[in-house]
Design a protein around this motif. Structure first.
Motif, PDB file in Angstrom:
ATOM      1  N   HIS A   1       0.837  -1.198   0.000  1.00 51.45           N
ATOM      2  CA  HIS A   1       0.000   0.000   0.000  1.00 51.45           C
ATOM      3  C   HIS A   1       0.876   1.254   0.000  1.00 51.45           C
ATOM      4  CE1 HIS A   1      -3.578   2.290   2.048  1.00 51.45           C
ATOM      5  NE2 HIS A   1      -3.322   2.725   0.831  1.00 51.45           N
ATOM      6  N   LYS A   2       1.829   1.282   0.911  1.00 51.06           N
ATOM      7  CA  LYS A   2       2.723   2.448   0.990  1.00 51.06           C
ATOM      8  C   LYS A   2       3.434   2.696  -0.333  1.00 51.06           C
ATOM      9  CE  LYS A   2       3.777   1.740   5.881  1.00 51.06           C
ATOM     10  NZ  LYS A   2       4.769   1.229   6.840  1.00 51.06           N
ATOM     11  N   LEU A   3       4.017   1.632  -0.875  1.00 53.23           N
ATOM     12  CA  LEU A   3       4.859   1.809  -2.061  1.00 53.23           C
ATOM     13  C   LEU A   3       4.037   2.080  -3.323  1.00 53.23           C
ATOM     14  CD1 LEU A   3       7.531  -0.932  -1.314  1.00 53.23           C
ATOM     15  CD2 LEU A   3       7.873   1.563  -1.330  1.00 53.23           C
ATOM     16  N   LEU A   4       2.901   1.435  -3.463  1.00 53.90           N
ATOM     17  CA  LEU A   4       2.092   1.683  -4.666  1.00 53.90           C
ATOM     18  C   LEU A   4       1.565   3.113  -4.692  1.00 53.90           C
ATOM     19  CD1 LEU A   4       0.174  -1.733  -4.894  1.00 53.90           C
ATOM     20  CD2 LEU A   4       1.870  -0.852  -6.524  1.00 53.90           C
TER      21      LEU A   4
ATOM     22  N   HIS B   1       7.534  -8.516  -3.732  1.00 57.31           N
ATOM     23  CA  HIS B   1       8.620  -7.992  -4.563  1.00 57.31           C
ATOM     24  C   HIS B   1       8.872  -6.524  -4.267  1.00 57.31           C
ATOM     25  CE1 HIS B   1       9.016 -11.574  -7.175  1.00 57.31           C
ATOM     26  NE2 HIS B   1       7.731 -11.728  -6.911  1.00 57.31           N
ATOM     27  N   HIS B   2       9.511  -6.273  -3.160  1.00 58.96           N
ATOM     28  CA  HIS B   2       9.901  -4.903  -2.833  1.00 58.96           C
ATOM     29  C   HIS B   2      11.066  -4.961  -1.856  1.00 58.96           C
ATOM     30  CE1 HIS B   2       7.466  -5.778   0.801  1.00 58.96           C
ATOM     31  NE2 HIS B   2       8.287  -4.937   1.376  1.00 58.96           N
ATOM     32  N   ASP B   3      11.729  -3.815  -1.654  1.00 62.09           N
ATOM     33  CA  ASP B   3      12.699  -3.714  -0.569  1.00 62.09           C
ATOM     34  C   ASP B   3      12.452  -2.400   0.147  1.00 62.09           C
ATOM     35  OD1 ASP B   3      13.808  -1.797  -2.240  1.00 62.09           O
ATOM     36  OD2 ASP B   3      15.388  -3.119  -2.962  1.00 62.09           O
ATOM     37  N   GLU B   4      13.373  -1.952   0.949  1.00 60.37           N
ATOM     38  CA  GLU B   4      13.097  -0.762   1.761  1.00 60.37           C
ATOM     39  C   GLU B   4      12.919   0.491   0.914  1.00 60.37           C
ATOM     40  OE1 GLU B   4      16.613  -2.069   2.270  1.00 60.37           O
ATOM     41  OE2 GLU B   4      15.244  -3.764   2.537  1.00 60.37           O
ATOM     42  N   ILE B   5      13.546   0.486  -0.287  1.00 62.93           N
ATOM     43  CA  ILE B   5      13.523   1.731  -1.057  1.00 62.93           C
ATOM     44  C   ILE B   5      12.533   1.726  -2.216  1.00 62.93           C
ATOM     45  CG2 ILE B   5      15.823   2.544  -0.435  1.00 62.93           C
ATOM     46  CD1 ILE B   5      16.858   1.247  -3.002  1.00 62.93           C
TER      47      ILE B   5
END
Lengths: 579, 579
Positions: free
Chosen positions: B21-24, B469-473
């Motif tokens: 949610h945050k990244l999208l 499929h994500h990382d911290e950045i």
């Protein structure tokens, strides 16, 4: 076709009146699920998707970017612009489990404006054009003609955002050009008509109408120029004003039993007193309606004066008064306003009772009229506009007739019917004002954004194209959107014929040709009838001739048949698809 | 990117809790429009469409045919199957301008069954598999995690129609295999779990869960086999029955102040009378609920007996009692049934008052229990199942715990969490019975059709893949569905660098590589951060090295960087996209 989810029908559906509706149902493209709600079966969905692809390609080509909104939308933005109430019963409204109001989006101006406001802030961000291909909802009072006017339909809606009027004009023209390309690629015969009176600046709104007898939109075109317009948008040519001096005085006459224009004219012409002949065009008919502005509770009286030889066209009247509601007077209204003498209403009582009085543009200063004297069985003759009465303004409300002068001064008007397939509209700053959609200018001052909105009825296009592309026995799709390029009919029971047909179908598929293969165990007659009904542009018949090394290629549109050598037919068909 | 409708955010949105949610939102893929309603911005829409394409390809590959239904559906078919009421508040309901009831489709079993009935009649027509990729609506009580659980979402739903059970099993297995291909192609780590207790026949229903800590679905898997199941579907292993003969007699004991299992066990162990030690597992806890069948008005009492060391899991209980509603008792219910002595309810009063009593499968004949004596401050010890009380049946309602024996007898259960991404279900004849969906068999007798239904949460997949499929950045898309293949970053202000980047981007596009070109006037740092956030699999940096004939290629997933000669880089990137 032996496994395709398709059953053609020999009979027209009982509820279908127009050819596209009959044929799309009979050929198994769509099925009715609810009033104004249709499902797309495999062939129908392919045509719909092919149209979507053409629309997307041309939208992308002008730099519009595709996004996608929900259809279930919150009430607040639509309340802010007034559309929550303005839409009236056309809007599907619902509540969620908490009782919060939602709507099913009819169009998305509000959401696009808010989204651009959320993402963009600087003048450097602009211009931007966004679009979506989306399912829309309108609770039509009379859903009709299958997918021609549904309550759930697919629409391409796009919106442009510009810093100034020149930018909006550019975005508008880009869309106009893209629409022309789209409708040309779809093989449509269409006209572009002015959709507003031009009072807002010429090309502020235009509609694309597919020419069709079954269309709901009436438009007029000039027989002497390229002029075409929605009937609502036709601007009446006003005659020149005439002198007020030296004209006969107005006189009240006893005209018993003349509440209609017809009875009045007959009476006047039968009466010896006046010594001249009158026509309906010499009379002034004052029609009373009531109007209510959006959000207001009370109705106000409005009198509309038109030459007596013309009816008031309610659609033109409504368009002129938009966004206000318009209704006819009821008996209680007449009872409440006793100065309105039915059949004998004149400008005098209107003025003295403060009723707003708007007249047809033909009623200019110095024109003399026979009209009501506000007293039963009495009319006034030689009532002079500008001397004896002064209207509060003009209004486009009188019917437009074939033979009327074209507003561009060239030729006369001819009536025609069409299906609205596209609409382009310079919205201006209406929505930007509501949501305070500003860009920070180079001088750090806010610049109010100006918007355009542009729609294409994508699912309706399937029907509009079918209306223009069919004959008595079936659909005749333009190749650009046909569900397949070639319909291979195996006509014969021999194993070798079936094998030959399947082999050709496989070879064509390998070459990128979209094939519909009729491999059913049915008679050639049934198969031919279905092929004509389904309407794929090229029909390839594999039958007895195969033994002699030939197959038959038939052009669905022209009916032309030719025998082609089996060895050449793949190249032949590939060439047809590349035309 | 200088014209792309995209603004990345540096801060997490306030309402976002899970990484996807945050990244999208931060990467500009989606924007919130309403609770559980999101718009898809250009990059998000591309990912969504890419997933749809994978889903369509695999559905087509098993011979399923795409069609499309409206989302706005009439009430009648859903009333016929009972789902109009069973769905409860989860269903969006609305009325049209005439006051006719409609719903927004949650799934379309009814409509597909009716459509097949409308088109097909002979056994020769079957089997058939149909699907749609469609916008669905569910009024979730707690929409959460962005597009992970929305109220408007895109779903692929398909339905199979077969003449017999073997056919259904075949259609089911075809879908199962297609789903495995789809989720493999999407780069997902997932498990297939049994979703029903197996009472209906083994594989009657399975769920595909993307393994994720943020998932809402709890499932268990065995540490000693491939067994995995929804917690609701776990079947308790019943111990063997024990002899009833020669067992101690049941005795009522005064156990003051012991309305809970904990106080009871403490009291028993502190009391010298009994001379043995008790654990919570020796006690029988009788939990009272009330249930109501769909369409019925009255609630009925139901007692659920579970070993005292386990809680009743309301989700398992509800799943066992479906489609009945379940509710806890209120004070008024206890007042109306004075034989229910809170804290001391035993099988005796249940039996003598006709309350249905279902027990955990561990409570078999010959097991002895400490339980309520239906009298305040009294319990009965050594109450023997099969001798002193006879339950009305068993029910899966007790909580499942890590360490419980795996139902397949191999290993013990371990808890895990997942996101439901797919569900395959052998419906059987439930819907066909309601709509009398029959085929005329070869003997001219009707054959009742059996159905399967199969769903994939297409828009949810965007979030599920992002979770994995994500990382911290930022996001790290699998190439199969990434919004682009390569993100070309122009890093430098030199005109030659900009030209070099644009030329490479053009060359790559010509080779069919999907390019996202960052041609903005921004610092290299901002551009690099955005590239990592957006998550395109290959990042191509055109910067100072260009003067020496090299560019940098970075793998977003591994972080590996390599310098590649400008002349080789197009081939290099093309090769990457073909891996």
């Amino acid at each position: 076709m032996s496994s395709l989810f398709l059953r053609t029908l020999r009979e027209d559906p009982a509820d279908a009146e127009v050819p596209s509706h009959k044929l799309l149902v009979r050929a198994g493209y769509v099925r009715r699920v609810a009033p104004g709600g249709y499902s797309w079966l495999p062939l129908g969905l392919r045509v719909l998707r092919n149209i979507e692809t053409v629309v997307r390609e041309e939208m992308d080509a002008i730099g519009a970017q595709e996004i996608q909104f929900p259809a279930l939308l919150p009430k607040e933005p639509y309340e802010a612009t007034g559309r929550w109430s303005e839409y009236g019963p056309l809007l599907f409204r619902l509540q969620d489990r908490k009782g919060v109001d939602y709507l099913l989006g009819p169009t998305h101006e509000e959401l696009f404006a808010l989204t651009v406001k959320g993402e963009y802030s600087s003048y450097k961000d602009y211009p931007v054009m966004l679009y979506q291909v989306q399912t829309k909802y309108r609770d039509e009072a009379r859903p009709r003609a299958g997918i021609l006017r549904g309550r759930e339909f697919v629409m391409k809606d796009s919106y442009s955002f510009d810093l100034d009027d020149e930018g909006l004009e550019r975005s508008y023209q880009l869309h106009r050009a893209a629409y022309i390309k789209i409708f040309d690629r779809l093989g449509l015969d269409y006209v572009v008509v002015s959709a507003t009176s031009g009072a807002m600046g010429g090309s502020a709104s235009e509609e694309f109408l597919a020419v069709s007898e079954t269309g709901e939109d009436t438009y007029v075109r000039s027989n002497g120029s390229g002029y075409a317009a929605n009937v609502e948008a036709v601007v009446t040519t006003a005659p020149a004003a005439q002198p007020l001096e030296g004209r006969p005085e107005a006189q009240v006459h006893y005209t018993p039993g003349t509440p209609t224009i017809e009875t009045l004219v007959d009476y006047l012409n039968a009466s010896a007193d006046l010594g001249r002949t009158f026509t309906a065009a010499d009379t002034l008919k004052n029609v009373l309606v009531k109007t209510r502005q959006p959000g207001e509770k009370d109705w106000k009286l409005l009198a509309v004066g038109v030459p007596g030889d013309r009816e008031v066209d309610m659609k033109r009247l409504e368009a002129s008064l938009e966004p206000a509601e318009v209704a006819l007077l009821e008996d209680t209204d007449f009872a409440a306003n006793p100065f309105l003498v039915k059949g004998y209403i004149g400008p005098g009582a209107l003025a003295s009772n403060g009723v707003r009085f708007l007249v047809d543009p033909r009623i200019v200063d110095g024109t003399a009229w026979v009209t009501g004297a506000d007293k039963a069985d009495h009319h006034v003759v030689d009532l002079l506009c500008g001397r004896d009465f002064t209207p509060d303004g003009t209004i486009e409300a009188a019917e437009v007739r074939e033979g009327d002068a074209s507003p561009d001064g060239k030729g006369t008007l001819v009536a025609a019917r069409g299906i609205e397939i596209g609409h382009i509209f310079q919205l201006g700053r209406k929505y930007a004002d509501v949501f305070e959609l500003d860009a920070l200018g180079p001088d750090s001052k806010p610049v109010r954004i100006t918007m355009g909105s542009y729609g294409i009825g994508v699912s309706r296009l399937v029907a509009a194209i079918a209306e223009q592309h069919h004959d008595e026995i079936g659909l005749v799709w333009p190749r650009s959107i046909a569900p397949a390029d070639v319909h291979v009919v195996i006509a014969g029971k021999d194993e070798s014929v079936a094998e030959g047909g399947e082999r050709l179908a496989a070879q064509l598929s390998e070459r990128g040709v979209r094939v519909l293969l009729d491999d059913r165990k049915a008679s050639p007659g049934v198969k031919f009838a279905d092929a004509e009904l389904v309407g794929v542009p090229t029909i390839l018949v594999v039958g007895r001739g195969l033994a002699n090394g030939v197959v038959e290629v038939k052009d669905r549109a022209t009916g032309e048949r030719s025998e082609i050598a089996v060895d050449d037919v793949v190249e032949h068909v590939v060439a047809l698809t590349k035309r």
